[in-house]
Design a protein around this motif. Structure first.
Motif, PDB file in Angstrom:
ATOM      1  N   VAL A   1       0.833  -1.198   0.000  1.00  0.00           N
ATOM      2  CA  VAL A   1       0.000   0.000   0.000  1.00  0.00           C
ATOM      3  C   VAL A   1       0.869   1.249   0.000  1.00  0.00           C
ATOM      4  O   VAL A   1       2.061   1.200   0.312  1.00  0.00           O
ATOM      5  CB  VAL A   1      -0.966   0.028   1.203  1.00  0.00           C
ATOM      6  CG1 VAL A   1      -1.934  -1.142   1.160  1.00  0.00           C
ATOM      7  CG2 VAL A   1      -0.193   0.029   2.522  1.00  0.00           C
TER       8      VAL A   1
ATOM      9  N   GLU B   1      -3.044  -3.777  -8.375  1.00  0.00           N
ATOM     10  CA  GLU B   1      -4.318  -3.053  -8.278  1.00  0.00           C
ATOM     11  C   GLU B   1      -5.372  -3.642  -9.216  1.00  0.00           C
ATOM     12  O   GLU B   1      -5.958  -2.941 -10.036  1.00  0.00           O
ATOM     13  CB  GLU B   1      -4.100  -1.568  -8.571  1.00  0.00           C
ATOM     14  CG  GLU B   1      -3.117  -0.921  -7.613  1.00  0.00           C
ATOM     15  CD  GLU B   1      -3.105   0.589  -7.714  1.00  0.00           C
ATOM     16  OE1 GLU B   1      -4.182   1.186  -7.753  1.00  0.00           O
ATOM     17  OE2 GLU B   1      -2.000   1.156  -7.753  1.00  0.00           O
TER      18      GLU B   1
ATOM     19  N   SER C   1      -9.045  -1.982  -9.303  1.00  0.00           N
ATOM     20  CA  SER C   1      -9.200  -0.529  -9.329  1.00  0.00           C
ATOM     21  C   SER C   1     -10.276  -0.064 -10.303  1.00  0.00           C
ATOM     22  O   SER C   1     -10.866   0.999 -10.122  1.00  0.00           O
ATOM     23  CB  SER C   1      -7.862   0.137  -9.680  1.00  0.00           C
ATOM     24  OG  SER C   1      -7.388  -0.321 -10.935  1.00  0.00           O
TER      25      SER C   1
ATOM     26  N   VAL D   1     -17.804  -1.258  -6.265  1.00  0.00           N
ATOM     27  CA  VAL D   1     -17.617  -1.816  -4.925  1.00  0.00           C
ATOM     28  C   VAL D   1     -18.090  -3.270  -4.847  1.00  0.00           C
ATOM     29  O   VAL D   1     -17.419  -4.123  -4.250  1.00  0.00           O
ATOM     30  CB  VAL D   1     -18.362  -0.961  -3.876  1.00  0.00           C
ATOM     31  CG1 VAL D   1     -18.299  -1.617  -2.501  1.00  0.00           C
ATOM     32  CG2 VAL D   1     -17.749   0.435  -3.812  1.00  0.00           C
TER      33      VAL D   1
ATOM     34  N   GLN E   1     -15.613  -5.464  -6.628  1.00  0.00           N
ATOM     35  CA  GLN E   1     -14.384  -5.526  -5.841  1.00  0.00           C
ATOM     36  C   GLN E   1     -14.507  -6.582  -4.749  1.00  0.00           C
ATOM     37  O   GLN E   1     -13.592  -7.378  -4.526  1.00  0.00           O
ATOM     38  CB  GLN E   1     -14.081  -4.162  -5.225  1.00  0.00           C
ATOM     39  CG  GLN E   1     -13.543  -3.140  -6.203  1.00  0.00           C
ATOM     40  CD  GLN E   1     -13.219  -1.821  -5.529  1.00  0.00           C
ATOM     41  OE1 GLN E   1     -13.407  -1.649  -4.325  1.00  0.00           O
ATOM     42  NE2 GLN E   1     -12.733  -0.869  -6.307  1.00  0.00           N
TER      43      GLN E   1
ATOM     44  N   SER F   1      -2.284  -2.415  -3.789  1.00  0.00           N
ATOM     45  CA  SER F   1      -3.623  -1.845  -3.652  1.00  0.00           C
ATOM     46  C   SER F   1      -3.568  -0.471  -2.995  1.00  0.00           C
ATOM     47  O   SER F   1      -2.637  -0.161  -2.248  1.00  0.00           O
ATOM     48  CB  SER F   1      -4.511  -2.782  -2.813  1.00  0.00           C
ATOM     49  OG  SER F   1      -5.791  -2.233  -2.611  1.00  0.00           O
ATOM     50  N   HIS F   2      -4.581   0.352  -3.283  1.00  0.00           N
ATOM     51  CA  HIS F   2      -4.783   1.597  -2.548  1.00  0.00           C
ATOM     52  C   HIS F   2      -5.633   1.365  -1.308  1.00  0.00           C
ATOM     53  O   HIS F   2      -5.808   2.281  -0.498  1.00  0.00           O
ATOM     54  CB  HIS F   2      -5.489   2.628  -3.441  1.00  0.00           C
ATOM     55  CG  HIS F   2      -4.582   3.278  -4.437  1.00  0.00           C
ATOM     56  ND1 HIS F   2      -3.554   4.120  -4.077  1.00  0.00           N
ATOM     57  CD2 HIS F   2      -4.528   3.210  -5.786  1.00  0.00           C
ATOM     58  CE1 HIS F   2      -2.922   4.552  -5.146  1.00  0.00           C
ATOM     59  NE2 HIS F   2      -3.491   4.003  -6.197  1.00  0.00           N
ATOM     60  N   SER F   3      -6.164   0.146  -1.159  1.00  0.00           N
ATOM     61  CA  SER F   3      -7.138  -0.134  -0.107  1.00  0.00           C
ATOM     62  C   SER F   3      -6.550  -1.004   1.001  1.00  0.00           C
ATOM     63  O   SER F   3      -6.411  -2.225   0.825  1.00  0.00           O
ATOM     64  CB  SER F   3      -8.365  -0.843  -0.703  1.00  0.00           C
ATOM     65  OG  SER F   3      -9.208  -1.315   0.317  1.00  0.00           O
TER      66      SER F   3
ATOM     67  N   MET G   1      -8.821  -4.041   1.714  1.00  0.00           N
ATOM     68  CA  MET G   1      -8.664  -5.234   0.874  1.00  0.00           C
ATOM     69  C   MET G   1      -7.441  -6.036   1.307  1.00  0.00           C
ATOM     70  O   MET G   1      -7.481  -7.274   1.363  1.00  0.00           O
ATOM     71  CB  MET G   1      -8.527  -4.826  -0.593  1.00  0.00           C
ATOM     72  CG  MET G   1      -9.833  -4.493  -1.260  1.00  0.00           C
ATOM     73  SD  MET G   1      -9.596  -4.294  -3.030  1.00  0.00           S
ATOM     74  CE  MET G   1     -11.245  -4.686  -3.587  1.00  0.00           C
TER      75      MET G   1
ATOM     76  N   ALA H   1      -8.807   5.184   5.450  1.00  0.00           N
ATOM     77  CA  ALA H   1      -9.667   4.009   5.220  1.00  0.00           C
ATOM     78  C   ALA H   1     -10.549   3.692   6.425  1.00  0.00           C
ATOM     79  O   ALA H   1     -11.295   2.712   6.406  1.00  0.00           O
ATOM     80  CB  ALA H   1      -8.785   2.797   4.901  1.00  0.00           C
TER      81      ALA H   1
END
Length: 264
Positions: free
Chosen positions: A42, A183, A186, A190, A193, A215-217, A220, A261
């Motif tokens: 991340v 990613e 992306s 939702v 995902q 990932s940016h999340s 996840m 987050a």
């Protein structure tokens, strides 16, 4: 001992050849993965996540990129020092790759079943008949019934989520030792995902592989991974077990990402 690692990245520096005199994009990354590890990566956009692992797996063109350091596979093979054919063989047989533009990675002029069959046959060295049977099992496993209608469909005739699941199943059907997922969700909404995460969790139970999940999340990553690496400005600023880092982050970057987050 070091030879227990399936992947060890040593002092990796990456810069553009056109700007050698300027600061590197990746500034000395070190990382070790054991077989079966699931690493979540991340960090902010531009932090060096994708460049690091694209470089370490030999995807970056050395004519354009200035790459120094080592990426050691199973203790004795430096991926960055491999000849072109050796590197291609490594990626074909040992590495599964799900790129950022996963939904655009399928050939629009070729039926999905044929793409899966060709990929499995090529990567595993099996007959097309065996590969097609494996592909059909893969479709059924991800919730796409291998009916005559579905087998004759092209990518544009599937939803985005179904194309994504088909691609993931195709990549893992060749049973790679390492999966690099850059990613992969992306471009999905939702709901899809969440379905993508559920599919990867099912595939983790079916196959044995080491995963690098960019990932940016952080959410996840928490659901999929046992380890985490936090990037900022070309460096890993924090790494550790997922639960430890999420519950007690040390770096400001980890605190910022987790706060955004709403995980802390």
């Amino acid at each position: 001992m070091n030879n227990e690692y399936i992947l060890e990245i040593k002092n990796l520096h990456v810069g553009l050849n056109a700007t050698k005199a300027e600061e590197d994009i990746i500034k000395g990354v070190n990382l070790q993965l054991m077989p079966g590890d699931k690493l979540g990566v991340v960090g902010s956009s531009g932090g060096g996540k994708s460049v690091t692992f694209s470089a370490s797996m030999g995807f970056l063109d050395p004519r354009k990129w200035n790459i120094r350091g080592e990426s050691i596979y199973k203790g004795n093979e430096n991926i960055l020092a491999m000849k072109d054919q050796e590197r291609n063989d490594f990626r074909r047989k040992k590495l599964g790759y799900i790129p950022q533009n996963a939904l655009n990675s399928l050939n629009p002029h070729m039926k999905i079943i044929d793409q899966m069959t060709d990929n499995i046959s090529f990567c595993k060295g099996v007959s097309r008949t065996e590969a097609r049977d494996t592909a059909m099992d893969g479709l059924e496993f991800i919730g796409i019934e291998p009916t005559e209608s579905n087998l004759n469909k092209y990518p544009h005739q599937f939803s985005g989520g179904m194309r994504q699941r088909a691609l993931i199943a195709m990549v893992l059907a060749k049973e790679p030792e390492i999966l690099l997922a850059d990613e992969p969700s992306s471009a999905l909404d939702v709901l899809n995902q969440a379905r993508s995460v559920e599919l990867l969790q099912k595939l983790m139970e079916k196959y044995s592989f080491t995963m690098i999940y960019i990932s940016h999340s952080p959410g996840m990553v928490k659901n999929l991974c046992n380890k985490i690496a936090v990037f900022r400005q070309g460096l890993i600023v924090e790494t550790g077990d997922v639960e430890s880092v999420i519950n007690m982050p040390v770096s400001q970057e980890a605190k910022r990402l987790l706060g955004a987050a709403r995980l802390i």
